[in-house]
Design an enzyme around this catalytic site. Structure first.
Site, PDB file in Angstrom:
ATOM      1  N   ARG A   1     -13.983 -56.893  -2.515  1.00 42.22           N
ATOM      2  CA  ARG A   1     -14.935 -57.675  -1.701  1.00 42.22           C
ATOM      3  C   ARG A   1     -16.382 -57.355  -2.106  1.00 42.22           C
ATOM      4  NH1 ARG A   1     -10.614 -59.235  -0.768  1.00 42.22           N
ATOM      5  NH2 ARG A   1      -9.680 -59.810   1.226  1.00 42.22           N
TER       6      ARG A   1
ATOM      7  N   SER B   1     -11.854 -61.972   8.373  1.00 41.05           N
ATOM      8  CA  SER B   1     -11.983 -60.522   8.613  1.00 41.05           C
ATOM      9  C   SER B   1     -13.435 -60.190   8.907  1.00 41.05           C
ATOM     10  CB  SER B   1     -11.547 -59.737   7.375  1.00 41.05           C
ATOM     11  OG  SER B   1     -10.221 -60.044   7.069  1.00 41.05           O
TER      12      SER B   1
ATOM     13  N   GLU C   1     -17.766 -57.285   6.882  1.00 38.45           N
ATOM     14  CA  GLU C   1     -17.551 -58.102   5.681  1.00 38.45           C
ATOM     15  C   GLU C   1     -18.358 -59.396   5.831  1.00 38.45           C
ATOM     16  OE1 GLU C   1     -13.414 -58.624   4.296  1.00 38.45           O
ATOM     17  OE2 GLU C   1     -13.896 -60.735   4.025  1.00 38.45           O
TER      18      GLU C   1
HETATM   19  C1  LIG Z   1     -10.036 -67.984   8.725  1.00 38.05           C
HETATM   20  C2  LIG Z   1     -10.706 -67.277   7.566  1.00 38.05           C
HETATM   21  C3  LIG Z   1      -9.909 -66.602   6.639  1.00 38.05           C
HETATM   22  C4  LIG Z   1     -10.510 -65.939   5.549  1.00 38.05           C
HETATM   23  N1  LIG Z   1      -9.698 -65.300   4.670  1.00 38.05           N
HETATM   24  C5  LIG Z   1     -10.240 -64.664   3.596  1.00 38.05           C
HETATM   25  C6  LIG Z   1      -9.400 -64.004   2.642  1.00 38.05           C
HETATM   26  O1  LIG Z   1      -8.175 -64.013   2.739  1.00 38.05           O
HETATM   27  N2  LIG Z   1     -10.015 -63.379   1.605  1.00 38.05           N
HETATM   28  C7  LIG Z   1     -11.364 -63.363   1.441  1.00 38.05           C
HETATM   29  O2  LIG Z   1     -11.843 -62.773   0.464  1.00 38.05           O
HETATM   30  N3  LIG Z   1     -12.176 -63.986   2.326  1.00 38.05           N
HETATM   31  C8  LIG Z   1     -11.662 -64.640   3.393  1.00 38.05           C
HETATM   32  N4  LIG Z   1     -12.474 -65.268   4.309  1.00 38.05           N
HETATM   33  C9  LIG Z   1     -13.938 -65.240   4.098  1.00 38.05           C
HETATM   34  C10 LIG Z   1     -14.478 -66.513   3.377  1.00 38.05           C
HETATM   35  O3  LIG Z   1     -13.491 -67.470   3.255  1.00 38.05           O
HETATM   36  C11 LIG Z   1     -15.031 -66.179   1.987  1.00 38.05           C
HETATM   37  O4  LIG Z   1     -16.002 -65.159   2.050  1.00 38.05           O
HETATM   38  C12 LIG Z   1     -15.647 -67.404   1.304  1.00 38.05           C
HETATM   39  O5  LIG Z   1     -15.924 -67.117  -0.058  1.00 38.05           O
HETATM   40  C13 LIG Z   1     -16.912 -67.884   2.000  1.00 38.05           C
HETATM   41  O6  LIG Z   1     -17.312 -69.099   1.403  1.00 38.05           O
HETATM   42  P1  LIG Z   1     -18.442 -69.966   2.084  1.00 38.05           P
HETATM   43  O7  LIG Z   1     -18.834 -71.045   1.144  1.00 38.05           O
HETATM   44  O8  LIG Z   1     -18.017 -70.396   3.422  1.00 38.05           O
HETATM   45  O9  LIG Z   1     -19.594 -68.849   2.176  1.00 38.05           O
HETATM   46  P2  LIG Z   1     -20.874 -68.804   3.122  1.00 38.05           P
HETATM   47  O10 LIG Z   1     -20.507 -68.185   4.421  1.00 38.05           O
HETATM   48  O11 LIG Z   1     -21.549 -70.119   3.158  1.00 38.05           O
HETATM   49  O12 LIG Z   1     -21.759 -67.772   2.289  1.00 38.05           O
HETATM   50  C14 LIG Z   1     -21.293 -66.443   2.118  1.00 38.05           C
HETATM   51  C15 LIG Z   1     -22.355 -65.647   1.341  1.00 38.05           C
HETATM   52  O13 LIG Z   1     -22.490 -66.185   0.024  1.00 38.05           O
HETATM   53  C16 LIG Z   1     -23.833 -66.637  -0.192  1.00 38.05           C
HETATM   54  N5  LIG Z   1     -23.714 -67.882  -0.965  1.00 38.05           N
HETATM   55  C17 LIG Z   1     -23.008 -68.985  -0.630  1.00 38.05           C
HETATM   56  N6  LIG Z   1     -23.075 -69.888  -1.614  1.00 38.05           N
HETATM   57  C18 LIG Z   1     -23.881 -69.347  -2.577  1.00 38.05           C
HETATM   58  C19 LIG Z   1     -24.349 -69.800  -3.839  1.00 38.05           C
HETATM   59  N7  LIG Z   1     -24.019 -70.986  -4.342  1.00 38.05           N
HETATM   60  N8  LIG Z   1     -25.170 -68.976  -4.552  1.00 38.05           N
HETATM   61  C20 LIG Z   1     -25.514 -67.749  -4.086  1.00 38.05           C
HETATM   62  N9  LIG Z   1     -25.098 -67.272  -2.897  1.00 38.05           N
HETATM   63  C21 LIG Z   1     -24.286 -68.068  -2.155  1.00 38.05           C
HETATM   64  C22 LIG Z   1     -24.416 -66.854   1.190  1.00 38.05           C
HETATM   65  O14 LIG Z   1     -25.831 -66.729   1.174  1.00 38.05           O
HETATM   66  C23 LIG Z   1     -23.748 -65.736   1.962  1.00 38.05           C
HETATM   67  O15 LIG Z   1     -24.397 -64.520   1.742  1.00 38.05           O
HETATM   68  C24 LIG Z   1     -11.911 -65.958   5.386  1.00 38.05           C
HETATM   69  C25 LIG Z   1     -12.707 -66.657   6.325  1.00 38.05           C
HETATM   70  C26 LIG Z   1     -12.106 -67.314   7.393  1.00 38.05           C
HETATM   71  C27 LIG Z   1     -12.963 -68.075   8.368  1.00 38.05           C
END
Ligand SMILES: Cc1cc2nc3c(=O)[nH]c(=O)nc-3n(C[C@H](O)[C@H](O)[C@H](O)COP(=O)(O)OP(=O)(O)OC[C@H]3O[C@@H](n4cnc5c(N)ncnc54)[C@H](O)[C@@H]3O)c2cc1C
Length: 330
Positions: free
Chosen positions: A154, A222, A318
């Site tokens: 992570r 998480s 996280e």
């Molecule tokens: C129900 C649920 C289950 C999940 N299960 C998992 C799992 O099994 N494994 C796991 O690893 N994670 C899991 N997650 C966490 C999540 O899915 C991941 O962290 C995912 O990568 C977030 O993507 P996002 O686009 O929504 O990120 P956001 O929440 O929009 O952004 C996350 C971070 O990345 C940065 N960011 C976003 N896009 C960019 C970009 N283009 N350039 C630079 N920085 C950027 C943001 O500023 C922020 O700091 C889960 C979340 C939920 C709600």
């Protein structure tokens, strides 16, 4: 002020000064240059806007999936704004196998390398050849190789040396044509005659059964990372808590499931206001309706304090927590 409720999966009712959806690198460069305070967002599934954010939320919607073949690999260049699960699904349907274990992880492709998303024995870093970025310091477009991304559990260079300094515009994936299936983890080990399609379907089934759907019950997956502690500290804990689970990382470090620690401290189902610790998945905090940012912080701090007092282990969120002026730490 626009509401952020639909922009983050915890769905707190908070606002920001403005929202900009950007669809290409030029729009992105202009948005970053013209806004002194901004937060980069993908799909908000790893972000909680705890209170009104006095800045612009820049939503990355850069689209596109391009594939080229070499003799042994499929190479995919994917826009940061593509949906992660859709990419896994498209890849599977085209016979570009490998990423099925990561099906149904919410979020965008651009965020996937930030915390090196992982599930069921694989991490996205296993498939990344390079990441295309814009450096916010000098405005230059750059390509970071896999090695330069410094992927860990992570973790990546984007959360450390390059935190807040870069925007991911595209991610380049490499998928071996001779794919190896990873089925050693959890329920996947019970699959008979596993195939990429069977793994994909099973991962979806398990995730839907175990995890609350953020579209129904707000959550950010998480809330805490699984702590990695020194092997000697783990051995000491085994004396006072013989059933403590642990996974050896190397000779010096052991990863302990945060869910077990939280459960032992009696938090399953615990509520502060409308924020609840999930009764079956204590690593997940949920929004039961009208949750407020201060309730999220209060419950998270209670959990962290209790785990520290009981096990002498510091839990680290996280999830990215955003306050008035940007990221905050607990
Ligand atoms: C129900 C649920 C289950 C999940 N299960 C998992 C799992 O099994 N494994 C796991 O690893 N994670 C899991 N997650 C966490 C999540 O899915 C991941 O962290 C995912 O990568 C977030 O993507 P996002 O686009 O929504 O990120 P956001 O929440 O929009 O952004 C996350 C971070 O990345 C940065 N960011 C976003 N896009 C960019 C970009 N283009 N350039 C630079 N920085 C950027 C943001 O500023 C922020 O700091 C889960 C979340 C939920 C709600």
């Amino acid at each position: 002020m626009p509401s952020l409720s639909s922009y983050h999966s915890f769905h707190l009712d908070t606002n920001c000064s403005s929202v900009l959806n950007i669809e290409d690198v030029e729009q992105l460069t202009a948005a970053v240059a013209s806004n002194s305070q901004f937060y980069l967002l993908g799909e908000g599934s790893n972000t909680i806007f705890l209170e009104d954010f006095f800045g612009t939320v820049i939503v990355n919607r850069i689209a596109g999936i391009q594939m080229r073949e070499s003799s042994a690999y499929y190479h995919l260049r994917v826009g940061a704004g593509e949906n992660w699960h859709q990419l896994v699904s498209t890849a599977l349907n085209n016979g570009w196998y490998g990423m099925e274990n990561l099906a149904l992880i919410p979020g965008s492709v651009g965020a996937s390398p930030i915390q090196n998303i992982g599930a069921y024995g694989l991490e996205v870093g296993n498939f990344i050849e390079s990441v295309e970025i814009i450096d916010l310091i000098d405005g230059a477009s750059k390509i970071l190789t896999y090695q330069e991304c410094l992927f860990g559990y992570r973790d990546s260079v984007f959360k450390n040396e390059l935190a807040g300094r870069v925007v991911v515009t595209h991610v380049n994936f490499v998928l071996p044509k001779k794919n190896t299936l990873v089925t050693s983890y959890g329920e996947l080990a019970r699959l008979s005659a596993p195939s990429p399609r069977k793994i994909f379907d099973e991962v979806i089934r398990i995730r839907q059964e175990k995890l609350p759907d953020p579209n129904v019950t707000g959550n950010a997956g998480s809330f805490f990372k699984n702590p990695v502690i020194a092997a000697h500290a783990y051995q000491t804990l085994q004396v006072s808590h013989p059933s403590i689970p642990g996974f050896k990382i190397d000779n010096e470090n052991v990863k302990v499931p945060a869910a077990w620690l939280i459960d032992q401290c009696g938090f399953k189902g615990r509520r502060v206001g409308d924020v609840s610790c999930h009764p079956n998945q204590p690593l997940v905090l949920t929004n039961q309706g009208k949750a407020r940012g201060e309730d999220v912080v209060a419950l998270a701090r209670e959990i962290m304090n209790e785990v520290l007092n009981t096990f002498d282990i510091t839990l680290e969120p996280e999830v990215r927590l955003v306050g008035k002026e940007g990221l905050i730490t607990l």
